[in-house]
Design a protein around this motif. Structure first.
Motif, PDB file in Angstrom:
ATOM      1  N   MET A   1       0.833  -1.210   0.000  1.00  0.00           N
ATOM      2  CA  MET A   1       0.000   0.000   0.000  1.00  0.00           C
ATOM      3  C   MET A   1       0.868   1.261   0.000  1.00  0.00           C
ATOM      4  SD  MET A   1      -2.990   1.341  -0.098  1.00  0.00           S
ATOM      5  CE  MET A   1      -4.066  -0.048   0.279  1.00  0.00           C
ATOM      6  N   ASN A   2       1.935   1.268   0.848  1.00  0.00           N
ATOM      7  CA  ASN A   2       2.814   2.429   0.893  1.00  0.00           C
ATOM      8  C   ASN A   2       3.522   2.644  -0.428  1.00  0.00           C
ATOM      9  OD1 ASN A   2       2.170   3.081   3.525  1.00  0.00           O
ATOM     10  ND2 ASN A   2       3.860   1.904   4.414  1.00  0.00           N
ATOM     11  N   GLU A   3       3.894   1.526  -1.102  1.00  0.00           N
ATOM     12  CA  GLU A   3       4.552   1.633  -2.390  1.00  0.00           C
ATOM     13  C   GLU A   3       3.627   2.271  -3.431  1.00  0.00           C
ATOM     14  OE1 GLU A   3       6.832  -1.162  -5.720  1.00  0.00           O
ATOM     15  OE2 GLU A   3       5.382  -2.042  -4.330  1.00  0.00           O
ATOM     16  N   LYS A   4       2.361   1.845  -3.448  1.00  0.00           N
ATOM     17  CA  LYS A   4       1.397   2.402  -4.394  1.00  0.00           C
ATOM     18  C   LYS A   4       1.147   3.880  -4.107  1.00  0.00           C
ATOM     19  CE  LYS A   4      -1.078  -1.909  -5.394  1.00  0.00           C
ATOM     20  NZ  LYS A   4      -2.385  -2.615  -5.333  1.00  0.00           N
ATOM     21  N   ARG A   5       1.046   4.223  -2.831  1.00  0.00           N
ATOM     22  CA  ARG A   5       0.824   5.625  -2.462  1.00  0.00           C
ATOM     23  C   ARG A   5       2.029   6.487  -2.856  1.00  0.00           C
ATOM     24  NH1 ARG A   5      -0.270   7.196   3.753  1.00  0.00           N
ATOM     25  NH2 ARG A   5       1.956   6.655   3.859  1.00  0.00           N
ATOM     26  N   SER A   6       3.220   5.936  -2.668  1.00  0.00           N
ATOM     27  CA  SER A   6       4.439   6.657  -3.031  1.00  0.00           C
ATOM     28  C   SER A   6       4.516   6.886  -4.536  1.00  0.00           C
ATOM     29  CB  SER A   6       5.666   5.863  -2.557  1.00  0.00           C
ATOM     30  OG  SER A   6       6.858   6.526  -2.906  1.00  0.00           O
ATOM     31  N   ILE A   7       4.190   5.851  -5.314  1.00  0.00           N
ATOM     32  CA  ILE A   7       4.200   5.973  -6.774  1.00  0.00           C
ATOM     33  C   ILE A   7       3.166   6.993  -7.236  1.00  0.00           C
ATOM     34  CG2 ILE A   7       3.641   4.759  -8.920  1.00  0.00           C
ATOM     35  CD1 ILE A   7       4.924   2.266  -7.696  1.00  0.00           C
ATOM     36  N   ALA A   8       1.961   6.907  -6.674  1.00  0.00           N
ATOM     37  CA  ALA A   8       0.891   7.834  -7.059  1.00  0.00           C
ATOM     38  C   ALA A   8       1.252   9.274  -6.697  1.00  0.00           C
ATOM     39  CB  ALA A   8      -0.416   7.429  -6.389  1.00  0.00           C
ATOM     40  N   SER A   9       1.842   9.472  -5.526  1.00  0.00           N
ATOM     41  CA  SER A   9       2.216  10.811  -5.079  1.00  0.00           C
ATOM     42  C   SER A   9       3.334  11.384  -5.936  1.00  0.00           C
ATOM     43  CB  SER A   9       2.652  10.773  -3.611  1.00  0.00           C
ATOM     44  OG  SER A   9       1.596  10.330  -2.781  1.00  0.00           O
ATOM     45  N   TRP A  10       4.286  10.520  -6.306  1.00  0.00           N
ATOM     46  CA  TRP A  10       5.378  10.960  -7.180  1.00  0.00           C
ATOM     47  C   TRP A  10       4.824  11.373  -8.542  1.00  0.00           C
ATOM     48  CZ3 TRP A  10       7.285   9.206 -11.877  1.00  0.00           C
ATOM     49  CH2 TRP A  10       8.526   9.730 -12.261  1.00  0.00           C
ATOM     50  N   ALA A  11       3.975  10.544  -9.121  1.00  0.00           N
ATOM     51  CA  ALA A  11       3.407  10.844 -10.438  1.00  0.00           C
ATOM     52  C   ALA A  11       2.518  12.077 -10.402  1.00  0.00           C
ATOM     53  CB  ALA A  11       2.615   9.639 -10.956  1.00  0.00           C
ATOM     54  N   LEU A  12       1.896  12.352  -9.258  1.00  0.00           N
ATOM     55  CA  LEU A  12       0.989  13.491  -9.151  1.00  0.00           C
ATOM     56  C   LEU A  12       1.724  14.824  -9.269  1.00  0.00           C
ATOM     57  CD1 LEU A  12      -2.063  13.846  -8.779  1.00  0.00           C
ATOM     58  CD2 LEU A  12      -1.672  14.136  -6.326  1.00  0.00           C
ATOM     59  N   TYR A  13       3.033  14.832  -8.973  1.00  0.00           N
ATOM     60  CA  TYR A  13       3.776  16.083  -9.158  1.00  0.00           C
ATOM     61  C   TYR A  13       3.840  16.452 -10.635  1.00  0.00           C
ATOM     62  CZ  TYR A  13       7.247  19.753  -9.043  1.00  0.00           C
ATOM     63  OH  TYR A  13       7.880  20.960  -9.209  1.00  0.00           O
ATOM     64  N   ASP A  14       3.895  15.436 -11.497  1.00  0.00           N
ATOM     65  CA  ASP A  14       3.854  15.708 -12.936  1.00  0.00           C
ATOM     66  C   ASP A  14       2.499  16.301 -13.320  1.00  0.00           C
ATOM     67  OD1 ASP A  14       4.882  15.689 -15.566  1.00  0.00           O
ATOM     68  OD2 ASP A  14       5.881  13.788 -15.189  1.00  0.00           O
ATOM     69  N   TRP A  15       1.435  15.799 -12.707  1.00  0.00           N
ATOM     70  CA  TRP A  15       0.091  16.356 -12.874  1.00  0.00           C
ATOM     71  C   TRP A  15       0.099  17.829 -12.473  1.00  0.00           C
ATOM     72  CZ3 TRP A  15      -5.096  14.046 -13.396  1.00  0.00           C
ATOM     73  CH2 TRP A  15      -6.133  14.869 -12.953  1.00  0.00           C
ATOM     74  N   ALA A  16       0.821  18.155 -11.395  1.00  0.00           N
ATOM     75  CA  ALA A  16       0.839  19.512 -10.845  1.00  0.00           C
ATOM     76  C   ALA A  16       1.597  20.491 -11.735  1.00  0.00           C
ATOM     77  CB  ALA A  16       1.455  19.489  -9.437  1.00  0.00           C
ATOM     78  N   ASN A  17       2.871  20.169 -12.023  1.00  0.00           N
ATOM     79  CA  ASN A  17       3.689  21.182 -12.705  1.00  0.00           C
ATOM     80  C   ASN A  17       3.511  21.186 -14.216  1.00  0.00           C
ATOM     81  OD1 ASN A  17       5.230  18.981 -13.594  1.00  0.00           O
ATOM     82  ND2 ASN A  17       7.187  19.936 -13.077  1.00  0.00           N
ATOM     83  N   SER A  18       2.866  20.157 -14.761  1.00  0.00           N
ATOM     84  CA  SER A  18       2.638  20.143 -16.210  1.00  0.00           C
ATOM     85  C   SER A  18       1.663  21.229 -16.648  1.00  0.00           C
ATOM     86  CB  SER A  18       2.128  18.768 -16.656  1.00  0.00           C
ATOM     87  OG  SER A  18       3.165  17.811 -16.580  1.00  0.00           O
TER      88      SER A  18
END
Length: 424
Positions: A1-18
């Protein structure tokens, strides 16, 4: 679960700054710069000014990138620097609201600083990838980040486009005010969706980490060592040179396409609509290219994308109707995310993981130095020749050179050398 949350949170920064990459860098800033802040009666000169502004921003990031990467590795400070650059980008983007008509120099200054924040933050965002994804998942996670960026940036850009085309629906007096409000919306979007990466992505702790002030001194020494590391990791050096060439053309097309279309006399609504189409096509293209790479390999997939960009550049020289611009926007979307994501994941495979920020500093440095050449070349040649068509054609040689040197990169040898480096 922590791994999935970490991956999702990392990818969400691309959502943010794009949102900055779409609404500001590729979309409204070039259009607004040409028609509102600079001289609308001389579009060729405006394109040149914009090209120079992109080049200045790229030079600043390129000079800082390897040094900051080395410092981050020594001080376990990747997230600290990511926050610093993201904050700079958010602040400068929001500041575009205050720039009055005709103040092109002030607009260019804020744009340069905002681009430094965007590009500088990506150094440390990229360097967190090896700690977020396992070797088996790195291609997928890298592609997921770009896909999230395209869909996130595309959603906000779609709203911004609607604000621009139908300002009355939002109670906005005119299109100019709508564009300025769009810049503010990017700043808010970027800030809010950056929060998860700071909360849920853990930065690997170094056993020999040092305080930040000492890390600056040690970072300079480590930077000098990196040159010798790359010299010994010959596959890394060869790939970086190839990347430097072909990513130049990609970045130039991203940053200058709308300005180029405007100089050819295409309607603003067509240009913005084409960019919006690119975003959503690129979302599926990024994910699809991850599947494509599993079928034929990462390196061949990048080669296919480079060949596609060569064709796109040639067709761009000849286009003279609005539907040509729309068709090329779709083609760009199919390959844009793939070539970026797979270049990043290929590089992750051939570098020592314990020096990821340092090596990604060089990765971003070469990418940004390439972005110095492309916009400057396109703007200057277009101005000298009096034809932006000659400017767009000039970047073709960079794709060809990149393909040639990439063909000489041996990924298997690079992976072996990276693992041997860790063992030594």
């Amino acid at each position: 679960m922590n791994e999935k949350r970490s991956i999702a949170s990392w990818a969400l920064y691309d959502w943010a700054n794009s949102a900055f990459a779409t609404t500001v860098m590729a979309g409204f800033f070039p259009l607004f710069f040409n028609q509102y802040w600079a001289d609308p009666s001389n579009p060729t000169r405006s394109v040149m000014y914009l090209g120079w502004a992109n080049s200045v921003a790229s030079i600043v990031v390129a000079l800082l990138a390897p040094f900051l990467g080395a410092v981050a590795d020594r001080g376990t400070a990747k997230k600290k620097f990511l926050f610093l650059f993201a904050f700079l980008g958010v602040l400068m983007t929001g500041g575009l609201w205050f720039v009055a008509q005709g103040m092109w120099k002030f607009a260019a200054l804020l744009y340069v600083l905002g681009t430094v924040g965007f590009s500088g933050g990506n150094i440390f965002y990229d360097s967190l990838l090896p700690g977020v994804a396992t070797e088996k998942k790195v291609d997928f996670v890298s592609s997921l980040g770009f896909a999230m960026g395209y869909i996130g940036g595309g959603i906000l850009f779609a709203v911004n486009v609607l604000m621009f085309l139908k300002p009355g629906l939002f109670g906005i007096p005119d299109g100019a005010t709508a564009i300025k409000l769009s810049f503010l919306s990017v700043a808010v979007w970027w800030a809010v969706f950056s929060i998860p990466i700071f909360l849920f992505v853990k930065e690997p702790r170094l056993v020999d980490a040092v305080p930040l002030h000492k890390a600056f001194v040690m970072g300079w020494r480590q930077l000098m060592d990196t040159f010798s590391h790359i010299r010994h990791l010959k596959v890394v050096g060869l790939f970086l040179f190839a990347y430097w060439l072909y990513i130049d053309g990609v970045d130039t097309i991203i940053r200058m396409a709308v300005s180029y279309g405007d100089s050819l006399g295409f309607d603003s609504s067509i240009l913005i609509s084409a960019l919006l189409i690119t975003q959503f096509v690129a979302f599926f293209g990024s994910l699809g290219y991850s599947w494509f790479a599993r079928k034929i390999g990462v390196k061949p997939s990048i080669m296919v994308a480079i060949c596609a960009y060569c064709l796109i550049t040639i067709l761009g020289y000849f286009m003279n109707q609005s539907w040509h611009f729309l068709a090329l926007a779709i083609c760009i979307g199919l390959f844009q995310g793939g070539i970026q994501a797979l270049s990043r994941s290929l590089y992750t495979r051939i570098i020592p993981r314990k020096k990821s920020a340092e090596f990604f500093g060089f990765f971003n440095m070469l990418g940004k130095f390439a972005a110095v050449v492309g916009p400057f070349l396109m703007g200057t040649i277009g101005y000298i020749s009096g034809s932006q068509r000659m400017g767009i054609l000039s970047i073709l040689i960079l794709f060809i050179g990149g393909a040639y040197f990439l063909s000489r990169v041996n990924i298997t040898e690079g992976e072996i050398m990276a693992k041997k480096y860790l063992a030594d």
